[in-house]
Design an enzyme around this catalytic site. Structure first.
Site, PDB file in Angstrom:
ATOM      1  N   LYS A   1      -2.426   6.875 -22.938  1.00 61.76           N
ATOM      2  CA  LYS A   1      -1.839   7.184 -24.253  1.00 61.76           C
ATOM      3  C   LYS A   1      -0.321   7.136 -24.118  1.00 61.76           C
ATOM      4  O   LYS A   1       0.317   6.236 -24.642  1.00 61.76           O
ATOM      5  CB  LYS A   1      -2.308   8.562 -24.728  1.00 61.76           C
ATOM      6  CG  LYS A   1      -3.827   8.643 -24.883  1.00 61.76           C
ATOM      7  CD  LYS A   1      -4.261   9.974 -25.481  1.00 61.76           C
ATOM      8  CE  LYS A   1      -5.778  10.075 -25.465  1.00 61.76           C
ATOM      9  NZ  LYS A   1      -6.369  10.389 -26.751  1.00 61.76           N
TER      10      LYS A   1
ATOM     11  N   ARG B   1     -16.665  14.408 -33.711  1.00 60.96           N
ATOM     12  CA  ARG B   1     -15.999  15.569 -33.133  1.00 60.96           C
ATOM     13  C   ARG B   1     -16.555  16.804 -33.833  1.00 60.96           C
ATOM     14  O   ARG B   1     -15.894  17.404 -34.675  1.00 60.96           O
ATOM     15  CB  ARG B   1     -14.474  15.453 -33.289  1.00 60.96           C
ATOM     16  CG  ARG B   1     -13.839  14.468 -32.323  1.00 60.96           C
ATOM     17  CD  ARG B   1     -13.992  14.940 -30.894  1.00 60.96           C
ATOM     18  NE  ARG B   1     -13.443  14.047 -29.885  1.00 60.96           N
ATOM     19  CZ  ARG B   1     -13.773  14.095 -28.606  1.00 60.96           C
ATOM     20  NH1 ARG B   1     -14.679  14.929 -28.176  1.00 60.96           N
ATOM     21  NH2 ARG B   1     -13.234  13.294 -27.730  1.00 60.96           N
TER      22      ARG B   1
ATOM     23  N   PHE C   1      -8.666  20.662 -24.388  1.00 65.54           N
ATOM     24  CA  PHE C   1      -9.248  19.326 -24.472  1.00 65.54           C
ATOM     25  C   PHE C   1     -10.488  19.332 -23.574  1.00 65.54           C
ATOM     26  O   PHE C   1     -10.540  20.091 -22.608  1.00 65.54           O
ATOM     27  CB  PHE C   1      -8.245  18.238 -24.057  1.00 65.54           C
ATOM     28  CG  PHE C   1      -8.839  16.863 -24.208  1.00 65.54           C
ATOM     29  CD1 PHE C   1      -9.145  16.383 -25.473  1.00 65.54           C
ATOM     30  CD2 PHE C   1      -9.167  16.093 -23.105  1.00 65.54           C
ATOM     31  CE1 PHE C   1      -9.767  15.148 -25.633  1.00 65.54           C
ATOM     32  CE2 PHE C   1      -9.782  14.855 -23.269  1.00 65.54           C
ATOM     33  CZ  PHE C   1     -10.080  14.384 -24.534  1.00 65.54           C
ATOM     34  N   THR C   2     -11.483  18.497 -23.901  1.00 65.90           N
ATOM     35  CA  THR C   2     -12.777  18.563 -23.204  1.00 65.90           C
ATOM     36  C   THR C   2     -12.640  18.510 -21.676  1.00 65.90           C
ATOM     37  O   THR C   2     -13.168  19.366 -20.968  1.00 65.90           O
ATOM     38  CB  THR C   2     -13.699  17.414 -23.652  1.00 65.90           C
ATOM     39  OG1 THR C   2     -12.956  16.191 -23.568  1.00 65.90           O
ATOM     40  CG2 THR C   2     -14.198  17.595 -25.068  1.00 65.90           C
TER      41      THR C   2
ATOM     42  N   TYR D   1       0.838  -1.212   0.000  1.00 71.77           N
ATOM     43  CA  TYR D   1       0.000   0.000   0.000  1.00 71.77           C
ATOM     44  C   TYR D   1       0.865   1.251   0.000  1.00 71.77           C
ATOM     45  O   TYR D   1       0.614   2.210  -0.726  1.00 71.77           O
ATOM     46  CB  TYR D   1      -0.916  -0.010   1.232  1.00 71.77           C
ATOM     47  CG  TYR D   1      -1.921   1.117   1.199  1.00 71.77           C
ATOM     48  CD1 TYR D   1      -3.123   0.960   0.517  1.00 71.77           C
ATOM     49  CD2 TYR D   1      -1.662   2.331   1.821  1.00 71.77           C
ATOM     50  CE1 TYR D   1      -4.046   1.993   0.460  1.00 71.77           C
ATOM     51  CE2 TYR D   1      -2.576   3.372   1.763  1.00 71.77           C
ATOM     52  CZ  TYR D   1      -3.769   3.189   1.086  1.00 71.77           C
ATOM     53  OH  TYR D   1      -4.679   4.212   1.020  1.00 71.77           O
TER      54      TYR D   1
ATOM     55  N   PHE E   1     -22.910  13.924 -25.953  1.00 73.74           N
ATOM     56  CA  PHE E   1     -22.285  13.031 -26.942  1.00 73.74           C
ATOM     57  C   PHE E   1     -22.055  11.634 -26.387  1.00 73.74           C
ATOM     58  O   PHE E   1     -21.982  10.666 -27.127  1.00 73.74           O
ATOM     59  CB  PHE E   1     -20.976  13.626 -27.487  1.00 73.74           C
ATOM     60  CG  PHE E   1     -19.925  13.902 -26.446  1.00 73.74           C
ATOM     61  CD1 PHE E   1     -19.953  15.087 -25.732  1.00 73.74           C
ATOM     62  CD2 PHE E   1     -18.922  12.993 -26.191  1.00 73.74           C
ATOM     63  CE1 PHE E   1     -18.994  15.355 -24.762  1.00 73.74           C
ATOM     64  CE2 PHE E   1     -17.940  13.250 -25.233  1.00 73.74           C
ATOM     65  CZ  PHE E   1     -17.991  14.432 -24.512  1.00 73.74           C
TER      66      PHE E   1
ATOM     67  N   ASP F   1       0.610  19.265 -21.141  1.00 72.24           N
ATOM     68  CA  ASP F   1      -0.184  18.041 -21.241  1.00 72.24           C
ATOM     69  C   ASP F   1       0.544  17.158 -22.244  1.00 72.24           C
ATOM     70  O   ASP F   1       0.538  17.406 -23.451  1.00 72.24           O
ATOM     71  CB  ASP F   1      -1.599  18.369 -21.734  1.00 72.24           C
ATOM     72  CG  ASP F   1      -2.471  17.116 -21.877  1.00 72.24           C
ATOM     73  OD1 ASP F   1      -1.913  16.002 -21.925  1.00 72.24           O
ATOM     74  OD2 ASP F   1      -3.707  17.259 -21.955  1.00 72.24           O
TER      75      ASP F   1
END
Ligand code: F0G
Length: 481
Positions: free
Chosen positions: A265, A388, A132-133, A80, A454, A222
């Site tokens: 990613k 998109r 980005f969203t 942990y 969406f 990012d």
């Protein structure tokens, strides 16, 4: 992965890997595909995987993993606290980015939440090349504003600009000069997501960061799509061509105060985190990790994924590995262009993007061309893409439609997942659809959630066009799926 010239003269992106584990796929007949998209309310997010042939929805958490990654997962330490897996991952990030500190988070948006909660206040302005969203949602939730400063070329669908993700440095300088006291940090998304996986140049990143620092503003990167951006810097930028990927990465990270990423990613695994140079910034954010994510040495991630990520980050420094995505995307984009299909150019990272406004110009924006194209591409080939366009936008407060600047269908190419014959199949079915584009009609909502419509919204066709499309397909492919 090199582009190899065949004796025939064709340039082919040749795989420098072999496939050792496979997953069975089904290709269901066109009639079933039409039924399936109807059942899904003409929303590709609601399709069931068993009806899909090539899942091109996203490159997130669906990239192929290497034998070394899978092997590393077996030696994970799930203590942990104080796990040696955490130490191995932090050491790898130190080696690659030169950052001393690492805060783990369960995925990219969780890292965004921690950064936003630490730095964004009501009235803050956050400059960025493009949003980005999830990024924007975290900033606006806290009363901040997003100011997009991408070069004009960035939002042109057709272009030959090699770095469409670049900052307009003049606008950046002006904004910082006038408002630096309201700007806690600037955000650099390298590469971009919503404008077609387009990269920034090393020069632009360095100059943008220098401007920010001149005004005492922190730089946050990012790096979720950094692997693609590194490939484009290495292959498109004269001043970087003699630098190694590790050197380019260090040049970039040396200019950043904070680097965060989606490990779904970058690193070809699942999870995310924040790499930081200074102890002071690390301490500012640290307490949010155990509060929202998990203890400091796992942050909500599975330790197995953390081990895979450490190896995946190492493999990201290998041109043979990171070139596969961009080269397959370029191949798909070039082949579609040869057949006259309107696509976003130049080819970027993440996926191939179809331009719905030019593909089906007869469908008006109020009837969601990108959404209609997503449904039509699914019927034509069992290919699942992501809308998109206007459906991905939120309505205005008065209930009127906010029409998107671009209507794109993103067809993601998860890294090392598809073969070239599968890409050729996708190209073939999309070009068939293009030749039959006059049959495709629009969509309208039947169930419209007030936020994130969406994901969960359901639509219907404005006419019986899906049926007409199935009939045309059957005429041309009487004996094929
Ligand atoms: N930043 C960028 C540039 C992204 O592309 C994503 C995710 C995130 C942040 C959020 O990371 O999903 O791990 O929480 N993009 C996915 C996509 C969802 O399909 O493009 P996450």
């Amino acid at each position: 992965m090199p582009e190899i010239r065949f004796y025939s003269g064709e340039n082919i992106p040749l795989e420098l890997h072999k496939v050792r584990i496979v997953q069975k796929l089904d290709l269901v007949p066109v009639e079933r595909r039409a039924e399936a998209i109807e059942e899904a309310g003409y929303n590709t997010f609601l399709l069931k995987n068993k009806d899909i042939y090539l899942d091109m929805l996203t490159d997130s958490g669906v990239n192929a993993m290497s034998d070394r990654q899978l092997a590393a997962m077996m030696v994970a330490d799930d203590s942990y606290a104080g796990s040696s897996t955490y130490t191995r991952l932090t050491d790898k990030l130190t080696e690659i980015f030169g950052t001393e500190y690492f805060l783990p988070a369960h995925q990219g948006r969780a890292a965004e939440n921690i950064i936003a909660m630490t730095f964004v206040q009501k009235g803050s302005i956050i400059p960025m090349n493009y949003h980005f969203t999830t990024t924007k949602a975290h900033i606006t939730r806290l009363g901040g504003y997003v100011e997009e400063l991408v070069v004009d070329e960035g939002v042109k669908v057709e272009s030959d600009c090699p770095f469409k993700g670049n900052f307009d440095l003049e606008r950046l300088e002006k904004l910082l000069k006038e408002n630096h006291d309201r700007i806690p940090f600037m955000r650099i998304e390298a590469g971009t997501n919503l404008i077609g996986g387009q990269p920034l140049s090393l020069e632009n990143i360095e100059m943008a960061a220098d401007i920010a620092h001149r005004y005492g503003v922190l730089t946050v990167m990012d790096a979720s799509l950094l692997q693609d951006n590194l490939y484009f810097i290495k292959t498109r930028e004269e001043k970087a061509k003699d630098l190694s990927l590790r050197e380019i990465t260090r040049r970039i990270s040396g200019k950043m105060d904070i680097i965060y990423f989606s490990g779904r990613k970058l690193g070809f695994a699942r999870g995310g985190g924040i790499s930081i140079h200074s102890k002071e910034l690390y301490l500012k954010m640290r307490e949010l990790v155990p509060m929202f994510e998990g203890f400091l040495t796992y942050g909500g991630m599975s330790v197995r994924e953390m081990e895979a990520m450490a190896v995946g980050l190492d493999e990201t420094m290998d041109m043979d590995v990171i070139s596969q995505g961009p080269l397959f995307i370029k191949y798909m984009t070039d082949e579609l262009m040869k057949r006259g299909v309107p696509v976003v150019t130049p080819a970027g990272g993440l996926g191939c993007h179809l331009d719905a406004m030019r593909f089906i110009p007869h469908v008006k924006q109020e009837e969601y061309p990108a959404g209609a194209l997503a449904a039509a591409v699914f019927i034509a080939g069992g290919l699942r893409g992501m809308e998109r366009g206007t459906i991905s936008e939120q309505r205005e407060e008065d209930g009127s439609e906010h029409l998107a600047a671009v209507e794109l269908l993103r067809l993601a190419l998860p890294r090392r997942v598809f073969t070239l014959s599968q890409v050729k199949y996708a190209v073939d079915r999309i070009s068939w659809l293009y030749d039959n584009r006059s049959l495709v009609g629009g969509l309208r909502f039947v169930e419209e959630p007030s936020s994130l419509r969406f994901f969960f919204g359901r639509l219907e066709p404005v006419s019986d066009w899906p049926q007409k499309l199935v009939e045309a397909f059957r005429r041309d492919f009487s004996d094929s799926l």
